[in-house]
Design a protein around this motif. Structure first.
Motif, PDB file in Angstrom:
ATOM      1  N   GLN A 264     -35.856  10.930   2.096  1.00 40.37           N
ATOM      2  CA  GLN A 264     -34.432  10.795   1.760  1.00 40.37           C
ATOM      3  C   GLN A 264     -34.022   9.317   1.711  1.00 40.37           C
ATOM      4  N   LEU A 265     -34.510   8.544   2.660  1.00 44.43           N
ATOM      5  CA  LEU A 265     -34.102   7.139   2.737  1.00 44.43           C
ATOM      6  C   LEU A 265     -34.560   6.337   1.523  1.00 44.43           C
ATOM      7  N   VAL A 266     -35.758   6.606   1.039  1.00 46.29           N
ATOM      8  CA  VAL A 266     -36.280   5.799  -0.064  1.00 46.29           C
ATOM      9  C   VAL A 266     -35.547   6.063  -1.379  1.00 46.29           C
ATOM     10  N   GLN A 267     -34.681   7.078  -1.387  1.00 44.25           N
ATOM     11  CA  GLN A 267     -33.882   7.343  -2.584  1.00 44.25           C
ATOM     12  C   GLN A 267     -32.738   6.335  -2.733  1.00 44.25           C
ATOM     13  N   HIS A 268     -32.473   5.570  -1.670  1.00 38.26           N
ATOM     14  CA  HIS A 268     -31.325   4.649  -1.672  1.00 38.26           C
ATOM     15  C   HIS A 268     -31.822   3.204  -1.647  1.00 38.26           C
ATOM     16  N   PRO A 269     -31.377   2.360  -2.562  1.00 39.23           N
ATOM     17  CA  PRO A 269     -31.798   0.956  -2.559  1.00 39.23           C
ATOM     18  C   PRO A 269     -31.217   0.166  -1.388  1.00 39.23           C
ATOM     19  N   GLN A 270     -30.029   0.562  -0.924  1.00 43.46           N
ATOM     20  CA  GLN A 270     -29.423  -0.075   0.250  1.00 43.46           C
ATOM     21  C   GLN A 270     -29.068   1.022   1.254  1.00 43.46           C
ATOM     22  N   VAL A 271     -29.751   1.038   2.402  1.00 45.91           N
ATOM     23  CA  VAL A 271     -29.520   2.108   3.371  1.00 45.91           C
ATOM     24  C   VAL A 271     -29.857   1.621   4.774  1.00 45.91           C
ATOM     25  N   LEU A 272     -29.078   2.071   5.731  1.00 47.69           N
ATOM     26  CA  LEU A 272     -29.299   1.807   7.154  1.00 47.69           C
ATOM     27  C   LEU A 272     -29.533   3.139   7.850  1.00 47.69           C
ATOM     28  N   CYS A 273     -30.576   3.222   8.655  1.00 48.21           N
ATOM     29  CA  CYS A 273     -30.842   4.424   9.443  1.00 48.21           C
ATOM     30  C   CYS A 273     -30.917   4.041  10.917  1.00 48.21           C
ATOM     31  N   ILE A 274     -30.109   4.702  11.746  1.00 47.23           N
ATOM     32  CA  ILE A 274     -30.039   4.402  13.177  1.00 47.23           C
ATOM     33  C   ILE A 274     -30.604   5.586  13.958  1.00 47.23           C
ATOM     34  N   VAL A 275     -31.540   5.296  14.851  1.00 45.76           N
ATOM     35  CA  VAL A 275     -32.185   6.340  15.653  1.00 45.76           C
ATOM     36  C   VAL A 275     -31.918   6.092  17.136  1.00 45.76           C
ATOM     37  N   ASN A 276     -32.418   7.003  17.976  1.00 44.14           N
ATOM     38  CA  ASN A 276     -32.015   7.013  19.388  1.00 44.14           C
ATOM     39  C   ASN A 276     -32.931   6.264  20.334  1.00 44.14           C
ATOM     40  N   SER A 277     -34.078   5.808  19.884  1.00 49.00           N
ATOM     41  CA  SER A 277     -34.995   5.130  20.808  1.00 49.00           C
ATOM     42  C   SER A 277     -35.857   4.126  20.061  1.00 49.00           C
ATOM     43  N   ARG A 278     -36.435   3.198  20.816  1.00 49.30           N
ATOM     44  CA  ARG A 278     -37.339   2.203  20.247  1.00 49.30           C
ATOM     45  C   ARG A 278     -38.564   2.892  19.638  1.00 49.30           C
TER      46      ARG A 278
ATOM     47  N   GLU B 259     -34.978 -13.470  17.466  1.00 54.44           N
ATOM     48  CA  GLU B 259     -35.421 -12.821  16.235  1.00 54.44           C
ATOM     49  C   GLU B 259     -34.384 -11.831  15.729  1.00 54.44           C
ATOM     50  N   ARG B 260     -33.710 -11.126  16.623  1.00 53.51           N
ATOM     51  CA  ARG B 260     -32.670 -10.189  16.169  1.00 53.51           C
ATOM     52  C   ARG B 260     -31.586 -10.926  15.396  1.00 53.51           C
ATOM     53  N   SER B 261     -31.222 -12.125  15.864  1.00 52.46           N
ATOM     54  CA  SER B 261     -30.219 -12.914  15.149  1.00 52.46           C
ATOM     55  C   SER B 261     -30.704 -13.280  13.746  1.00 52.46           C
ATOM     56  N   VAL B 262     -31.989 -13.638  13.634  1.00 52.83           N
ATOM     57  CA  VAL B 262     -32.571 -13.964  12.329  1.00 52.83           C
ATOM     58  C   VAL B 262     -32.520 -12.749  11.416  1.00 52.83           C
ATOM     59  N   VAL B 263     -32.927 -11.596  11.940  1.00 54.37           N
ATOM     60  CA  VAL B 263     -32.957 -10.367  11.139  1.00 54.37           C
ATOM     61  C   VAL B 263     -31.561  -9.988  10.665  1.00 54.37           C
ATOM     62  N   ILE B 264     -30.583 -10.072  11.549  1.00 53.49           N
ATOM     63  CA  ILE B 264     -29.218  -9.716  11.167  1.00 53.49           C
ATOM     64  C   ILE B 264     -28.691 -10.677  10.107  1.00 53.49           C
ATOM     65  N   SER B 265     -29.041 -11.956  10.211  1.00 54.24           N
ATOM     66  CA  SER B 265     -28.640 -12.921   9.179  1.00 54.24           C
ATOM     67  C   SER B 265     -29.252 -12.567   7.833  1.00 54.24           C
ATOM     68  N   VAL B 266     -30.529 -12.163   7.829  1.00 50.64           N
ATOM     69  CA  VAL B 266     -31.197 -11.758   6.593  1.00 50.64           C
ATOM     70  C   VAL B 266     -30.520 -10.530   5.998  1.00 50.64           C
ATOM     71  N   ILE B 267     -30.185  -9.565   6.858  1.00 53.75           N
ATOM     72  CA  ILE B 267     -29.505  -8.348   6.392  1.00 53.75           C
ATOM     73  C   ILE B 267     -28.183  -8.699   5.718  1.00 53.75           C
ATOM     74  N   LYS B 268     -27.399  -9.541   6.362  1.00 52.93           N
ATOM     75  CA  LYS B 268     -26.094  -9.913   5.818  1.00 52.93           C
ATOM     76  C   LYS B 268     -26.235 -10.638   4.479  1.00 52.93           C
ATOM     77  N   GLU B 269     -27.229 -11.516   4.408  1.00 53.58           N
ATOM     78  CA  GLU B 269     -27.423 -12.284   3.179  1.00 53.58           C
ATOM     79  C   GLU B 269     -27.819 -11.369   2.017  1.00 53.58           C
ATOM     80  N   LYS B 270     -28.710 -10.427   2.266  1.00 54.85           N
ATOM     81  CA  LYS B 270     -29.121  -9.498   1.213  1.00 54.85           C
ATOM     82  C   LYS B 270     -27.963  -8.605   0.779  1.00 54.85           C
ATOM     83  N   LEU B 271     -27.160  -8.167   1.735  1.00 52.78           N
ATOM     84  CA  LEU B 271     -25.999  -7.350   1.378  1.00 52.78           C
ATOM     85  C   LEU B 271     -24.987  -8.169   0.586  1.00 52.78           C
ATOM     86  N   ARG B 272     -24.819  -9.421   0.973  1.00 58.11           N
ATOM     87  CA  ARG B 272     -23.864 -10.290   0.276  1.00 58.11           C
ATOM     88  C   ARG B 272     -24.273 -10.491  -1.184  1.00 58.11           C
ATOM     89  N   LYS B 273     -25.592 -10.575  -1.410  1.00 56.83           N
ATOM     90  CA  LYS B 273     -26.117 -10.779  -2.773  1.00 56.83           C
ATOM     91  C   LYS B 273     -26.397  -9.464  -3.490  1.00 56.83           C
TER      92      LYS B 273
END
Length: 775
Positions: free
Chosen positions: A489-503, A528-542
């Motif tokens: 289901q997820l791969v059907q969407h070019p932009q998608v966030l999936c949140i789960v309950n555990s590591r 690293e989480r800060s780096v990843v979140i920055s990358v996410i925001k940049e890709k969404l912005r573009k």
């Protein structure tokens, strides 16, 4: 010749000795402590504590000890049977004597006896430091007081009468006042401790003392805020969301005129509640002469974001750079004090560090842990700030995150602050918990908060107006989805966030996704989480393709905006937070669309504990309600169901240790403080080796400094960005395998395979050398 009794002595750089007399120190501390206690009507109590706290220093043996140990006179003789005499008990014994040893005379003994070692227990308990033995069973301290009485210089302090003003608990019409006696004594203790520290600092470290309290008044900060908001709204686009955000702020300013007490601010995610709550607080503070605004937040990640918004008006790094370049900030870097473990010392000023000691700044951004563990603390460093909480405004952000097993003491102390110490509390969230009236069910039933006034006139209508998503709930709660089904289901969407309950779930699902899918979890260090979140925001912005698999750490305080969000079944508060990451700015409205939120039943249940209880409560609501959208009424129903299932609401035994014997003034301050830990000590920390690919910021050099120079405050704060917390049993396994080593008391990654950028700690699937799995 009249003898001069010394409180403190120091040698200046020029070799000259300077002394602070007992007269000067006791007078100064009494004045300061009295001023602090006057905020809640007990100036005389603060003064008496100030005059009596160091009476033991009049003892000739203590004077000899101070003079010899300081080097002021090395020839001074110290009696062997005294050594370093205890100077903090003589005043406590005097208080008992003057009160004829009646129970009320015990009030002064706790702060005086504990002004260095911390608040003690009255009776022997697990933590030691019992006060009853110090006051009654050890004749030495009565002998010490007798020795003090023989000194003519001490006479004027010994003759000071007991305080006469009534505690605020008994001077008002509120009920259950004895429930708050512990809080009043803690406030008095805070007044004494801060006054003692400040006066000692003024004499011993005058430059440090000079650097304190260099802040603008709240009135001036309010002017800055109004000017900033005027420019922000003038330059903002005229979208419906921006119009609603302006309306929310105006409602906040209007309701700020109401009398101090409890308020709720229920605003959907993306509604601008951070700035709107500040608008309320500044207006309320001006109208009712409040001293400061304290914003308490459950996660350090949200704190960093919130503090940036208050400093610069934005948390976007590019916008912050423009703010700094053009000197167009909201309150500015020097006007907002951050008090939390992850604060980057490179941004810390001397002012910020000093303000963290006693919270004397006008705006404090801190954690729930720091706030509540201080309110139930015993150590001087924890309690020193408490008197500055009096007459303040506390904004509890994401209030639904208050730990359920601590609800009884937390709600009690909040009521005490509001009823007796002039505090206004704002309960702020998108998912307001049901903490009014009766909460839970027997035997864990507790009394909630009464008379909570809603700042938003019609939260239900506001929730509908902010509806930007279509909520797709599972049709059959008994049918679980396998991870490969979710992947398809997820791969059907070019932009998608999936949140789960555990590591573990995050790693499992991410492993099935295409190679460019982003992984985000607590197994990654903060840097690293800060780096990843920055990358996410940049890709969404573009508007670039991006798929993210994350644990729930992304749900609160991470300002991202996906068109499609998937959420593994969890509590309704978690589902609502996940929905807040979908179509956040309502950009899809231009296409006549809404965001899509899909809630699915994962292959396995949420982990045992509160997460599982949240999932079970959500299932119960889904079975009994027809739900088309998320609303405040649904949240109330959910939390009522959730609280009814709790097995524990008073984990630290607040009632038994601080309330049950309050009428005879017997408290277990120290033992309660030891058990009042909002973050349980069931995990261990590992410093990992990671290099930020954007900034080049690297933990390798910091680890070298730790090894060859040893730990210091600044270094350990920097290393916080490279720490990952793991369960203790996993930590012990890593020790045995030799993948971590101890350096200067801290555990550091040694195996190059242990931490993998993009995934974090490899604890599940990765096989080392001999093919053994850590977990």
């Amino acid at each position: 010749m009249k003898r001069e009794f010394i409180a403190h002595v120091k040698q200046d750089e020029d070799g000259l000795w300077r002394i602070q007399t007992m007269q000067d120190h006791l007078d100064a501390v009494a004045t300061l402590a009295g001023n602090f206690a006057n905020k809640f009507g007990n100036r005389d109590w603060g003064e008496v504590l100030g005059y009596w706290h160091d009476l033991g220093k009049f003892h000739p043996a203590w004077q000899n000890y101070l003079i010899k140990k300081s080097g002021y006179n090395t020839e001074t003789h110290i009696e062997e049977n005294h050594g370093r005499p205890n100077h903090s008990t003589a005043g406590a014994v005097l208080a008992l004597e003057k009160g004829n040893e009646a129970p009320p005379s015990r009030i002064l003994t706790y702060p005086i006896a504990g002004h260095h070692a911390g608040l003690p227990d009255w009776q022997p308990d697990f933590a030691g430091g019992e006060l009853v033995n110090r006051l009654y069973k050890e004749g030495l301290f009565r002998d010490d007081l007798d020795a003090v009485k023989k000194q003519p210089a001490a006479r004027e302090f010994l003759d000071i009468p007991l305080p006469k003003s009534r505690p605020p608990l008994f001077a008002s019409s509120h009920k259950n006042s004895t429930e708050q006696l512990h809080l009043w004594i803690r406030m008095l203790f805070s007044c004494l401790v801060d006054a003692d520290f400040l006066d000692t600092e003024h004499f011993m470290e005058p430059q440090k003392s000079h650097n304190r309290s260099k802040y603008l008044a709240l009135d001036e900060l309010k002017n800055r805020f109004n000017l900033y908001m005027e420019n922000k709204e003038k330059n903002a686009s005229g979208t419906d969301i921006n119009k609603k955000r302006k309306q929310i702020r105006h409602e906040c300013e209007e309701k700020a005129k109401l009398k101090p007490g409890f308020f709720s601010l229920t605003v959907p995610t993306g509604g601008g509640k951070t700035l709107s709550s500040m608008a309320f607080a500044l207006e309320h503070a001006q109208l009712y002469n409040k001293d400061r605004i304290i914003v308490a937040i459950p996660y350090t990640s949200i704190i960093e974001q919130t503090a940036k918004i208050f400093k610069y008006g934005t948390d976007d790094e590019k916008e912050i750079m423009n703010c700094l370049k053009n000197n167009q900030m909201l309150f500015g870097e020097n006007q907002v004090v951050e008090h939390h473990s992850n604060f980057d010392p490179s941004y810390e000023t001397t002012q910020n560090r000093l303000a963290c000691e006693n919270w004397d700044a006008p705006i404090i951004v801190t954690t729930n842990v720091q706030l509540f563990e201080s309110l139930f603390g015993a150590r001087t460093s924890s309690c020193r700030k408490l008197h500055n909480i009096a007459n303040s405004i506390i904004i509890l952000d994401e209030v639904q995150m208050l730990p359920p097993e601590f609800l009884k003491p937390i709600l009690s102390v909040l009521k005490g602050l509001v009823d007796y110490f002039g505090v206004t509390v704002v309960l702020m969230t998108a998912t307001q918990p049901a903490i009014e009236g009766t909460i839970g069910s027997p035997p864990n039933e507790i009394s909630g908060i009464e008379n909570v006034r809603s700042i938003i006139n019609d939260p239900e209508t506001l929730a509908r107006e902010f509806s930007r998503v279509v909520l797709n709930l599972p049709v059959d709660l008994n049918i679980r989805n396998e991870w490969d089904t979710i992947t398809n289901q997820l791969v059907q969407h070019p932009q998608v966030l999936c949140i789960v309950n555990s590591r573990k779930d995050c790693r499992m699902l991410h492993g099935l996704m295409p190679a460019d899918t982003i992984h985000l979890s607590g197994l990654m260090c903060g840097e690293e989480r800060s780096v990843v979140i920055s990358v996410i925001k940049e890709k969404l912005r573009k508007n670039q393709p991006i798929r993210v698999i994350s644990t729930q750490l992304v749900e609160a305080g991470v300002d991202i905006d996906f068109p499609v969000v998937y959420r593994a079944l969890a509590g309704f508060d978690s589902i609502a937070q996940a929905a807040g990451r979908c179509n956040r700015e309502n950009k899809l409205a231009a296409k006549g669309k809404k965001g899509q939120v899909f809630v699915f039943v994962p292959p396995n249940s949420a982990p045992l504990g509160l997460l599982r209880k949240g999932e079970d409560a959500c299932k119960e609501i889904l079975r009994n309600h027809s739900i088309n959208e998320l609303s405040p009424e649904i949240y109330k129903a959910y939390f009522k169901q959730f609280y009814a299932t709790l097995n524990e609401v008073d984990k630290p035994q607040f009632y038994n240790r601080l309330v049950r014997d309050a009428r005879i003034f017997e408290f277990s301050f120290r033992t309660l403080a030891m058990d009042f830990k909002l973050i349980q000590d069931t995990q261990e920390s590992i410093i990992v080796r990671y290099r930020n690919p954007i900034s080049g910021y690297d933990s390798e050099k910091l680890i070298d400094d730790l090894q060859y120079k040893g730990p210091n405050r600044e270094l350990m704060q920097r290393l916080q960005r490279f720490i990952v917390n793991i369960p203790r049993y996993v930590f012990e396994r890593l020790q045995k395998l030799g993948y971590i080593e101890e350096i200067s008391g801290y555990w550091v990654q040694t195996s190059e395979y242990l931490y993998k950028p993009g995934l974090g700690l490899e604890l599940d699937e990765y096989k080392w050398g001999g093919g053994s799995s850590v977990m």
